[in-house]
Design a protein around this motif. Sequence first.
Motif, PDB file in Angstrom:
ATOM      1  N   ALA A 118       0.832  -1.212   0.000  1.00 40.04           N
ATOM      2  CA  ALA A 118       0.000   0.000   0.000  1.00 40.04           C
ATOM      3  C   ALA A 118       0.864   1.259   0.000  1.00 40.04           C
ATOM      4  O   ALA A 118       0.525   2.254  -0.648  1.00 40.04           O
ATOM      5  CB  ALA A 118      -0.923  -0.017   1.220  1.00 40.04           C
ATOM      6  N   HIS A 119       1.993   1.207   0.725  1.00 38.01           N
ATOM      7  CA  HIS A 119       2.897   2.363   0.801  1.00 38.01           C
ATOM      8  C   HIS A 119       3.439   2.741  -0.571  1.00 38.01           C
ATOM      9  O   HIS A 119       3.432   3.924  -0.958  1.00 38.01           O
ATOM     10  CB  HIS A 119       4.042   2.049   1.761  1.00 38.01           C
ATOM     11  CG  HIS A 119       5.146   3.055   1.726  1.00 38.01           C
ATOM     12  ND1 HIS A 119       5.026   4.323   2.268  1.00 38.01           N
ATOM     13  CD2 HIS A 119       6.404   2.989   1.197  1.00 38.01           C
ATOM     14  CE1 HIS A 119       6.153   4.994   2.088  1.00 38.01           C
ATOM     15  NE2 HIS A 119       7.009   4.205   1.434  1.00 38.01           N
ATOM     16  N   GLU A 122       0.745   4.029  -2.958  1.00 41.16           N
ATOM     17  CA  GLU A 122       0.448   5.431  -2.648  1.00 41.16           C
ATOM     18  C   GLU A 122       1.560   6.351  -3.147  1.00 41.16           C
ATOM     19  O   GLU A 122       1.304   7.459  -3.633  1.00 41.16           O
ATOM     20  CB  GLU A 122       0.282   5.596  -1.143  1.00 41.16           C
ATOM     21  CG  GLU A 122      -0.065   7.024  -0.727  1.00 41.16           C
ATOM     22  CD  GLU A 122      -0.191   7.184   0.778  1.00 41.16           C
ATOM     23  OE1 GLU A 122      -0.640   8.254   1.216  1.00 41.16           O
ATOM     24  OE2 GLU A 122       0.160   6.241   1.515  1.00 41.16           O
ATOM     25  N   THR A 127      -3.350   4.792  -5.298  1.00 44.25           N
ATOM     26  CA  THR A 127      -4.235   4.246  -4.279  1.00 44.25           C
ATOM     27  C   THR A 127      -5.695   4.150  -4.752  1.00 44.25           C
ATOM     28  O   THR A 127      -6.356   3.133  -4.495  1.00 44.25           O
ATOM     29  CB  THR A 127      -4.154   5.075  -2.982  1.00 44.25           C
ATOM     30  OG1 THR A 127      -2.795   5.042  -2.507  1.00 44.25           O
ATOM     31  CG2 THR A 127      -5.071   4.504  -1.910  1.00 44.25           C
TER      32      THR A 127
END
Length: 280
Positions: A118-119, A122, A127
């Motif tokens: 997810a990091h 993003e 995202t």
Amino acid sequence: MAYLELKNINKTYGEGKHKTEVLSDINLSIEEGEFVAIVGFTGSGKTTLVNLINGLLEPTSGEVLFKGEPVKGTSHDRGVIFQNYSLLPWLTVGQNVLMAVKEAFPKREKAVWKRKAAHYIEMVGLTPAINKLPKELSGGMRQRVAVARALAMKPDMIIMDEPLGALDALTRGNLQDQILHIWGKDKRTALLITNDVDEGIYMADRIIPLRPGPNATLGPEFKIDIERPRDKTDLNDNASYKKTRNAIIEYLMDIGEERKSEQENNYVLPDLTPKSFVRV
């Protein structure tokens, strides 16, 4: 000791009369944290060079060393961003990146995998598209997934094989800035393969032309003495930029003319005898 070193590399394909020497006498040293660009014509052997560095190919002779050790096969230490994205079409954006994280960190907990994926998703601004399939994305978005996937594996070196070549100018410029922003955070060693001189000057610490094959070899290096962060709008008025750009383009034009002349001199006209026609 160089971080990456290519020593007297030669690479040939085929055997006997069908043997072709694609790369010849390649010598290259890249220091830790350095950003190097190799620029050359289409078909000059750039992708073959990348595949030798990432371990997909072995040299016919010579040696590729990474952190002092011979390169034997692929490794998570060398992350590759390909031009054709190489995404798995049946997996979503999140799943494509997550799979890379799992492969690189098999002993971590599931929650850590998800957080890392997810990091980096993003980080490249995707995202909102995390649950979309590659077919639902534009070319620029797919390339950003490829960038996120490569970086999520935390490689010691990032290798980019013309990753932005198929994109429109605006998307290409935005991704250049994103890659530089990410690289600037921890200065991981980076190698960019490109056919765009301006891209090389904007992104790299030095540029090395690849003379066209067969028997392609590296030409003289050009150091980029422009402070970072670089502003594209200011480059056109930068004397160092103009001087370096002109020198590289002049060199590439010279070897292009040299290659054209060699091809013309080596061309042999077929021995043909015209047919005789008899009037009836």
